[in-house]
Design a protein around this motif. Structure first.
Motif, PDB file in Angstrom:
ATOM      1  N   ASP A 119      13.546   0.580   2.652  1.00  0.00           N
ATOM      2  CA  ASP A 119      12.434  -0.337   2.369  1.00  0.00           C
ATOM      3  C   ASP A 119      11.839  -0.014   1.005  1.00  0.00           C
ATOM      4  O   ASP A 119      10.800   0.624   0.891  1.00  0.00           O
ATOM      5  N   ARG A 120      12.519  -0.439  -0.049  1.00  0.00           N
ATOM      6  CA  ARG A 120      12.043  -0.157  -1.393  1.00  0.00           C
ATOM      7  C   ARG A 120      12.501  -1.250  -2.347  1.00  0.00           C
ATOM      8  O   ARG A 120      13.428  -2.010  -2.064  1.00  0.00           O
ATOM      9  N   GLU A 157      -1.658  -2.586  -0.806  1.00  0.00           N
ATOM     10  CA  GLU A 157      -1.399  -3.680   0.121  1.00  0.00           C
ATOM     11  C   GLU A 157      -0.881  -3.132   1.456  1.00  0.00           C
ATOM     12  O   GLU A 157      -0.086  -2.186   1.476  1.00  0.00           O
ATOM     13  N   PRO A 158      -1.306  -3.717   2.579  1.00  0.00           N
ATOM     14  CA  PRO A 158      -0.771  -3.290   3.886  1.00  0.00           C
ATOM     15  C   PRO A 158       0.738  -3.494   3.942  1.00  0.00           C
ATOM     16  O   PRO A 158       1.255  -4.531   3.539  1.00  0.00           O
ATOM     17  N   GLY A 159       1.442  -2.485   4.416  1.00  0.00           N
ATOM     18  CA  GLY A 159       2.884  -2.584   4.565  1.00  0.00           C
ATOM     19  C   GLY A 159       3.664  -2.575   3.267  1.00  0.00           C
ATOM     20  O   GLY A 159       4.820  -3.023   3.235  1.00  0.00           O
ATOM     21  N   ALA A 160       3.068  -2.087   2.193  1.00  0.00           N
ATOM     22  CA  ALA A 160       3.754  -2.067   0.896  1.00  0.00           C
ATOM     23  C   ALA A 160       5.012  -1.205   0.970  1.00  0.00           C
ATOM     24  O   ALA A 160       5.018  -0.130   1.569  1.00  0.00           O
ATOM     25  N   ALA A 161       6.076  -1.681   0.361  1.00  0.00           N
ATOM     26  CA  ALA A 161       7.323  -0.919   0.283  1.00  0.00           C
ATOM     27  C   ALA A 161       7.234   0.088  -0.851  1.00  0.00           C
ATOM     28  O   ALA A 161       6.347   0.014  -1.712  1.00  0.00           O
ATOM     29  N   ARG A 165      11.362  -9.658   1.415  1.00  0.00           N
ATOM     30  CA  ARG A 165       9.934  -9.729   1.731  1.00  0.00           C
ATOM     31  C   ARG A 165       9.136  -8.727   0.904  1.00  0.00           C
ATOM     32  O   ARG A 165       8.008  -9.008   0.491  1.00  0.00           O
ATOM     33  N   ALA A 166       9.725  -7.544   0.696  1.00  0.00           N
ATOM     34  CA  ALA A 166       9.028  -6.542  -0.118  1.00  0.00           C
ATOM     35  C   ALA A 166       8.841  -7.052  -1.544  1.00  0.00           C
ATOM     36  O   ALA A 166       7.775  -6.903  -2.146  1.00  0.00           O
ATOM     37  N   GLY A 189       6.105  -9.631  -1.759  1.00  0.00           N
ATOM     38  CA  GLY A 189       4.781  -9.016  -1.763  1.00  0.00           C
ATOM     39  C   GLY A 189       4.399  -8.501  -3.132  1.00  0.00           C
ATOM     40  O   GLY A 189       3.255  -8.642  -3.573  1.00  0.00           O
TER      41      GLY A 189
END
Length: 284
Positions: free
Chosen positions: A96-97, A121-125, A272-273, A276
């Motif tokens: 997840d990057r 940000e919430p859930g940031a990669a 998605r990352a 964002g």
């Protein structure tokens, strides 16, 4: 439908680059006869002549020019698919990057703002920042080494990418602080075009930056040292002031075109990352 294998494209691009079967074979690590046979088979299957052969080497035909251009794009797309797939699956580190390519040494303030804002940000990669040389970001996006890049017009081409403008700034001449030109409040492009004792630096493989009779430079550290020694000068965006040494001066170049920084990504990306990160950049 006629098909072309990735191996055949790789062979043909090597020959097109070298314009010589022997050198191309050495580069590919194979013998020359199988390389020649592979290109002949490719020509027969496509029904066109790709190369004009003579005793001195080879030359591309009109059809060959098309195939080498399209072939490079196809090879880049294949490499990008492999790299991004491995990255998503965690084969090359945490899955997840997002890999962000940036020109080495430039735009510290903007980059720090972007990274800090996204990290909040919430859930940031995770963001892997990948410094690159002058105008290398385009190739890194196309072959998958990077997912997103900070690129700068008019120096970089944004063709085929999606982008968002982040900032626009003027340009400055970076020169030794001891040079008489350093005492000027502004300069023009004509002022710096022909300074015998301080020629403009030359950038290899890059036709967008000013060229001159000065020394060839390959990275920022080399350039900074040569400027400090009084051997060259260069024209950079205003934000380059962040990496200047005490021995440097930056003088605005009033008629240099403005430079716009964009955040740029492949148009087909569905990460998605990445989405964002783009949303965060758009808000800055």
């Amino acid at each position: 439908m006629d098909t072309v294998e990735t191996r055949e494209l790789r062979y043909f691009v090597a020959v097109a680059d070298e314009l010589h079967f022997g050198r191309a074979a050495d580069r590919l690590g194979i013998a020359q006869p199988p390389l020649s046979r592979a290109i002949q088979q490719l020509e027969r299957r496509l029904g066109v002549t790709l190369l004009e052969r003579n005793r001195r080497g080879v030359a591309l035909t009109a059809a060959g020019e098309v195939l080498v251009r399209e072939g490079r794009a196809a090879l880049d797309a294949t490499a990008a698919a492999v790299r991004r797939t491995r990255r998503a699956g965690g084969a090359d580190g945490p899955g997840d990057r997002v890999v962000l390519a940036v020109k080495a040494g430039a735009f510290h303030e903007l980059l720090n703002k972007l990274l800090d804002a996204y990290a909040a940000e919430p859930g940031a990669a995770g963001i892997e920042v990948l410094p690159s040389g002058m105008c290398e970001q385009e190739g890194m996006l196309r072959d998958g080494r990077a997912d997103v890049a900070l690129m700068h017009t008019p120096f970089n081409s944004l063709a085929g990418f999606d982008s968002v403008e982040l900032m626009t700034e003027g340009q400055v001449a970076i020169l030794p602080s001891s040079h008489p030109l350093a005492r000027r409040k502004t300069l023009s492009l004509a002022d710096i075009a022909d300074v015998p004792d301080l020629p403009l630096a030359r950038w290899p493989r890059d036709d967008t930056y000013p060229r001159g009779p000065g020394p060839e430079v390959n990275d920022q550290t080399q350039l900074a040292q040569l400027i400090a020694l009084g051997r060259t000068m260069a024209v950079f965006p205003e934000s380059a002031r962040t990496w200047l040494w005490d021995e440097h001066a930056a003088v605005p170049v009033r008629d240099a075109p403005p430079v716009t920084t964009h955040i740029v990504w492949p148009a087909h990306s569905r990460s998605r990352a990445l989405a964002g990160l783009i949303r965060t950049a758009s808000r800055l």
